[in-house]
Design a protein around this motif. Sequence first.
Motif, PDB file in Angstrom:
ATOM      1  N   ALA A 105       0.797  -1.229   0.000  1.00 50.21           N
ATOM      2  CA  ALA A 105       0.000   0.000   0.000  1.00 50.21           C
ATOM      3  C   ALA A 105       0.828   1.276   0.000  1.00 50.21           C
ATOM      4  CB  ALA A 105      -0.942   0.002   1.203  1.00 50.21           C
ATOM      5  N   ALA A 106       2.021   1.250   0.594  1.00 53.13           N
ATOM      6  CA  ALA A 106       2.828   2.468   0.692  1.00 53.13           C
ATOM      7  C   ALA A 106       3.176   3.060  -0.681  1.00 53.13           C
ATOM      8  CB  ALA A 106       4.097   2.204   1.502  1.00 53.13           C
ATOM      9  N   GLY A 154      -6.705  10.621  -0.482  1.00 48.80           N
ATOM     10  CA  GLY A 154      -5.771   9.536  -0.779  1.00 48.80           C
ATOM     11  C   GLY A 154      -5.699   8.523   0.336  1.00 48.80           C
ATOM     12  N   ILE A 155      -5.704   9.006   1.580  1.00 45.15           N
ATOM     13  CA  ILE A 155      -5.702   8.090   2.732  1.00 45.15           C
ATOM     14  C   ILE A 155      -6.968   7.247   2.730  1.00 45.15           C
ATOM     15  CG2 ILE A 155      -5.796   7.962   5.260  1.00 45.15           C
ATOM     16  CD1 ILE A 155      -4.054  10.477   5.328  1.00 45.15           C
ATOM     17  N   THR A 156      -8.099   7.877   2.402  1.00 51.20           N
ATOM     18  CA  THR A 156      -9.369   7.144   2.359  1.00 51.20           C
ATOM     19  C   THR A 156      -9.331   6.045   1.303  1.00 51.20           C
ATOM     20  OG1 THR A 156     -10.562   9.148   3.037  1.00 51.20           O
ATOM     21  CG2 THR A 156     -11.858   7.363   2.060  1.00 51.20           C
ATOM     22  N   THR A 161      -8.689   0.290  -0.060  1.00 49.03           N
ATOM     23  CA  THR A 161      -7.914  -0.728  -0.770  1.00 49.03           C
ATOM     24  C   THR A 161      -7.340  -1.754   0.200  1.00 49.03           C
ATOM     25  OG1 THR A 161      -7.303   0.891  -2.475  1.00 49.03           O
ATOM     26  CG2 THR A 161      -5.957  -1.109  -2.327  1.00 49.03           C
ATOM     27  N   LEU A 162      -6.890  -1.284   1.361  1.00 52.35           N
ATOM     28  CA  LEU A 162      -6.338  -2.193   2.366  1.00 52.35           C
ATOM     29  C   LEU A 162      -7.394  -3.149   2.912  1.00 52.35           C
ATOM     30  CD1 LEU A 162      -3.921   0.189   4.311  1.00 52.35           C
ATOM     31  CD2 LEU A 162      -3.283  -1.933   3.144  1.00 52.35           C
ATOM     32  N   ALA A 167      -8.725  -8.936   3.228  1.00 50.09           N
ATOM     33  CA  ALA A 167      -9.587 -10.069   2.891  1.00 50.09           C
ATOM     34  C   ALA A 167      -8.830 -11.101   2.052  1.00 50.09           C
ATOM     35  CB  ALA A 167     -10.827  -9.581   2.151  1.00 50.09           C
ATOM     36  N   MET A 168      -8.032 -10.612   1.093  1.00 48.66           N
ATOM     37  CA  MET A 168      -7.268 -11.522   0.242  1.00 48.66           C
ATOM     38  C   MET A 168      -6.206 -12.273   1.026  1.00 48.66           C
ATOM     39  SD  MET A 168      -6.682  -9.665  -3.440  1.00 48.66           S
ATOM     40  CE  MET A 168      -6.271  -8.046  -2.818  1.00 48.66           C
ATOM     41  N   SER A 169      -5.691 -11.644   2.074  1.00 54.96           N
ATOM     42  CA  SER A 169      -4.630 -12.296   2.851  1.00 54.96           C
ATOM     43  C   SER A 169      -5.117 -13.581   3.506  1.00 54.96           C
ATOM     44  CB  SER A 169      -4.107 -11.337   3.929  1.00 54.96           C
ATOM     45  OG  SER A 169      -5.082 -11.132   4.938  1.00 54.96           O
ATOM     46  N   GLY A 170      -6.431 -13.729   3.686  1.00 51.94           N
ATOM     47  CA  GLY A 170      -6.979 -14.951   4.265  1.00 51.94           C
ATOM     48  C   GLY A 170      -6.700 -16.182   3.439  1.00 51.94           C
TER      49      GLY A 170
END
Length: 222
Positions: A105-106, A154-156, A161-162, A167-170
């Motif tokens: 994300a960074a 942009g933070i929003t 996105t995070l 969710a995908m990390s599951g």
Amino acid sequence: MDLTALKELDWAEIGQASYDTLTMLGVSTLFTVLIGLPLGVILFVTARGQLLQQPVVYSVLSVIVNVLRSVPFIILMILVIPFTKLLVGTSIGVPGTIPPLVIAAAPFFARLVETSLREVDRGVIEAAQSMGATYWQIIWRVLLPEARPGLIAGITITAVTLVSYTAMSGAIGGGGLGDLAIRYGYLRFQMTVTIVTVLILLVLVQILQSLGDRIVRRYQRK
């Protein structure tokens, strides 16, 4: 959706999964901003025609940012497993998910920061220069305040996105609602669990977007 199936759900486990997702989201968003904001500022000021133009520095950073942005998140999680283990001691669960979330994300947020800074009126920067402001003063007192609505937006966008990344990390043991949906909804064919987790994620996204929009509107009225 069958109401009986809802009653049979393990709400304590759903609550824990929701808490894990919020933890991953909060911590990764914090570190994403801490890393992505200065990276975006550096990208802006080192670009051609800007305050500290350094084409070589900009090109190198731009390539790194583009490469990291182009790698699908699940593949990125696998690629950085050695680094994640070195950093936090594990590559699974909430701790093991946060480093790849930030790495993914960074760079994305850095590009949003660069874009927001490019929208600042050039005349404002030149006026600050004519009054003898230093580069640091221009960045801290002119660029960032003028770009504040865009930075908040942009933070929003990054936070939303995070949510999808968590969710995908599951899929590879990342924990949270994504892990719950895969273990119960997909592997055990408990569609009710999948529907509930999706609804929770949808509500979370709506809250984040509404909060971000409200803050942006408040600063735009000033």
